[in-house]
Design an enzyme around this catalytic site. Structure first.
Site, PDB file in Angstrom:
ATOM      1  CB  SER A  52      -7.454   0.819  12.689  1.00  0.00           C
ATOM      2  OG  SER A  52      -7.938   2.093  13.301  1.00  0.00           O
ATOM      3  CE  LYS A  85      -6.576  -1.626   9.620  1.00  0.00           C
ATOM      4  NZ  LYS A  85      -5.474  -1.756   8.663  1.00  0.00           N
ATOM      5  N   GLY A 115       0.893  -1.168   0.348  1.00  0.00           N
ATOM      6  CA  GLY A 115       0.335   0.161  -0.102  1.00  0.00           C
ATOM      7  C   GLY A 115       0.693   1.090   0.016  1.00  0.00           C
ATOM      8  CE1 TYR A 156     -10.004   0.188   8.351  1.00  0.00           C
ATOM      9  CE2 TYR A 156      -9.812   0.753  10.502  1.00  0.00           C
ATOM     10  CZ  TYR A 156      -9.178   0.730   9.100  1.00  0.00           C
ATOM     11  OH  TYR A 156      -8.322   1.086   9.256  1.00  0.00           O
ATOM     12  CB  ALA A 157     -13.609  -2.464  14.331  1.00  0.00           C
ATOM     13  CB  ALA A 158     -13.293  -7.733  12.884  1.00  0.00           C
ATOM     14  CB  VAL A 183      -1.610  -7.451   0.296  1.00  0.00           C
ATOM     15  CG1 VAL A 183      -0.579  -6.559   0.041  1.00  0.00           C
ATOM     16  CG2 VAL A 183      -2.943  -7.035   0.161  1.00  0.00           C
TER      17      VAL A 183
HETATM   18  P1  NAD Z   1      -5.296   5.225   1.517  1.00  0.00           P
HETATM   19  O1  NAD Z   1      -6.370   4.781   1.014  1.00  0.00           O
HETATM   20  O2  NAD Z   1      -4.287   6.745   1.610  1.00  0.00           O
HETATM   21  O3  NAD Z   1      -3.991   4.228   0.765  1.00  0.00           O
HETATM   22  C1  NAD Z   1      -3.865   2.771   0.916  1.00  0.00           C
HETATM   23  C2  NAD Z   1      -2.486   1.866  -0.005  1.00  0.00           C
HETATM   24  O4  NAD Z   1      -3.870   0.963   0.776  1.00  0.00           O
HETATM   25  C3  NAD Z   1      -3.198   2.261  -1.036  1.00  0.00           C
HETATM   26  O5  NAD Z   1      -2.595   2.586  -2.074  1.00  0.00           O
HETATM   27  C4  NAD Z   1      -4.169   1.546  -1.708  1.00  0.00           C
HETATM   28  O6  NAD Z   1      -4.289   1.322  -3.145  1.00  0.00           O
HETATM   29  C5  NAD Z   1      -3.483   0.155  -1.242  1.00  0.00           C
HETATM   30  N1  NAD Z   1      -4.838  -0.982  -1.998  1.00  0.00           N
HETATM   31  C6  NAD Z   1      -5.766  -1.411  -1.146  1.00  0.00           C
HETATM   32  N2  NAD Z   1      -5.689  -2.792  -1.570  1.00  0.00           N
HETATM   33  C7  NAD Z   1      -4.614  -2.659  -1.989  1.00  0.00           C
HETATM   34  C8  NAD Z   1      -4.057  -4.543  -2.526  1.00  0.00           C
HETATM   35  N3  NAD Z   1      -5.351  -5.271  -2.251  1.00  0.00           N
HETATM   36  N4  NAD Z   1      -2.762  -4.679  -2.717  1.00  0.00           N
HETATM   37  C9  NAD Z   1      -2.055  -3.892  -2.186  1.00  0.00           C
HETATM   38  N5  NAD Z   1      -2.157  -2.644  -2.351  1.00  0.00           N
HETATM   39  C10 NAD Z   1      -4.081  -1.936  -2.156  1.00  0.00           C
HETATM   40  O7  NAD Z   1      -4.728   5.052   3.210  1.00  0.00           O
HETATM   41  P2  NAD Z   1      -4.297   5.599   4.836  1.00  0.00           P
HETATM   42  O8  NAD Z   1      -4.871   5.948   5.129  1.00  0.00           O
HETATM   43  O9  NAD Z   1      -3.124   6.131   4.226  1.00  0.00           O
HETATM   44  O10 NAD Z   1      -4.045   4.094   5.353  1.00  0.00           O
HETATM   45  C11 NAD Z   1      -2.908   3.304   5.512  1.00  0.00           C
HETATM   46  C12 NAD Z   1      -3.044   2.126   6.193  1.00  0.00           C
HETATM   47  O11 NAD Z   1      -3.408   2.438   7.905  1.00  0.00           O
HETATM   48  C13 NAD Z   1      -4.132   1.631   6.299  1.00  0.00           C
HETATM   49  O12 NAD Z   1      -3.842   0.165   6.973  1.00  0.00           O
HETATM   50  C14 NAD Z   1      -5.278   1.557   7.544  1.00  0.00           C
HETATM   51  O13 NAD Z   1      -6.114   1.082   7.923  1.00  0.00           O
HETATM   52  C15 NAD Z   1      -4.589   2.767   8.606  1.00  0.00           C
HETATM   53  N6  NAD Z   1      -4.923   3.450   8.852  1.00  0.00           N
HETATM   54  C16 NAD Z   1      -4.927   4.414   9.266  1.00  0.00           C
HETATM   55  C17 NAD Z   1      -5.704   5.764   9.478  1.00  0.00           C
HETATM   56  C18 NAD Z   1      -5.749   7.132   8.873  1.00  0.00           C
HETATM   57  O14 NAD Z   1      -6.518   8.411   9.602  1.00  0.00           O
HETATM   58  N7  NAD Z   1      -5.789   7.280   7.705  1.00  0.00           N
HETATM   59  C19 NAD Z   1      -5.722   5.456  10.570  1.00  0.00           C
HETATM   60  C20 NAD Z   1      -5.804   4.287  11.213  1.00  0.00           C
HETATM   61  C21 NAD Z   1      -4.982   3.191  10.080  1.00  0.00           C
END
Ligand code: NAD
Length: 245
Positions: A141, A158, A13, A154-156, A63
């Site tokens: 998260s 994470k 990602g 999502y919560a499950a 993934v």
């Molecule tokens: P984002 O949506 O900006 O980026 C997520 C990336 O993951 C994207 O580039 C997307 O293309 C990629 N992705 C999605 N499905 C995929 C797959 N099947 N294979 C490979 N890549 C894939 O999200 P973000 O905010 O940068 O979040 C990154 C991580 O942090 C995530 O796991 C998210 O759950 C976690 N997170 C984010 C926040 C927040 O507030 N932004 C909070 C808590 C946790």
């Protein structure tokens, strides 16, 4: 600025958001980085980081596709001769209250957020074991700990990552490998961009540092747990949320 000099890192990602921030900071600190992402945008991300001197490449990888992830890990090893760091960051949301949630929304979130971490770790771990060194850091998260309306899926996923990390840590520690997780709070990325302004203001009100986090904030937390110096930290969940929780 060379905390990861000579090290090879895979960032799932990594095309945008937090993952992109991780790629930028890891490259600044001397790592060779491989982005695994489903978005073609990953190519431009890699290009813009390599334009400023980063050693980075993009490999289009989903993934949730186990066979392809295995191939991608072998390719990374063939290209670099080792894999030191795996950042399991790829994740999606498909928010809907539980009563209305579609089976596909549950399946997609579990397959990508949780099974995706299984797939990537399973594919990379044999290389880390062989070299008796590795750092695995996965994205949990705050909502995996607190829960959130509309996010049972999502919560499950994470919360599952926390259990996965703690169990894996107990198995791999003796091989020089650590497994940790980061639980971000509210971070400014596309994932949170569609939230109404009122909700954003309310969130900021509840964050003691009075701001939303940035991908760079998260990237430095990942840098710490991915570094050699963090070798005695194993099975930990680092809450990076400005004091919200
Ligand atoms: P984002 O949506 O900006 O980026 C997520 C990336 O993951 C994207 O580039 C997307 O293309 C990629 N992705 C999605 N499905 C995929 C797959 N099947 N294979 C490979 N890549 C894939 O999200 P973000 O905010 O940068 O979040 C990154 C991580 O942090 C995530 O796991 C998210 O759950 C976690 N997170 C984010 C926040 C927040 O507030 N932004 C909070 C808590 C946790």
């Amino acid at each position: 600025m060379d905390r990861l000099a000579g090290q090879v890192a895979i960032v799932t990602g990594g095309a945008k958001g937090i993952g992109q921030g991780v790629c930028e900071v890891f490259c600044k600190h001397g790592a060779s980085v491989i982005i695994w992402d489903v978005l073609d945008e990953g190519k431009q991300t890699a290009q813009s980081i390599s334009d400023v001197g980063g050693n980075i490449s993009f490999r289009k990888t989903d993934v949730s596709n186990r066979e392809d992830v295995k191939k991608a890990a072998q390719e990374a090893f063939d290209q670099h001769g080792k894999i030191d760091i795996l950042i399991n960051n790829a994740g999606i949301i498909r928010d809907r209250s539980f009563m209305k949630m579609e089976d596909e929304e549950w399946d997609a979130v579990i397959n990508i957020n949780l099974t995706g971490i299984y797939n990537a770790t399973k594919a990379v771990l044999p290389f880390m074991r062989e070299q008796k060194y590795g750092r695995i850091v996965s994205a949990s998260s705050i909502n995996g700990v607190l829960g959130a309306f509309g996010q049972t899926n999502y919560a499950a996923s994470k919360a599952g990552i926390i259990g996965f990390t703690k169990a894996l840590a107990k198995e791999v520690g003796k091989h020089g490998i650590t497994a940790n997780a980061i639980a971000p709070g509210f971070i400014e990325t596309d994932m949170t961009a569609s939230m109404p302004q009122g909700v954003v203001q309310m969130a900021i009100h509840n964050i003691p540092v009075k701001r939303i986090g940035t991908p760079e904030d998260m990237a430095y937390a990942y840098l710490f747990l991915a570094s050699k110096e963090a070798g005695f930290i194993n099975g930990h969940v680092l809450h990076a949320n400005g004091g919200q929780f």
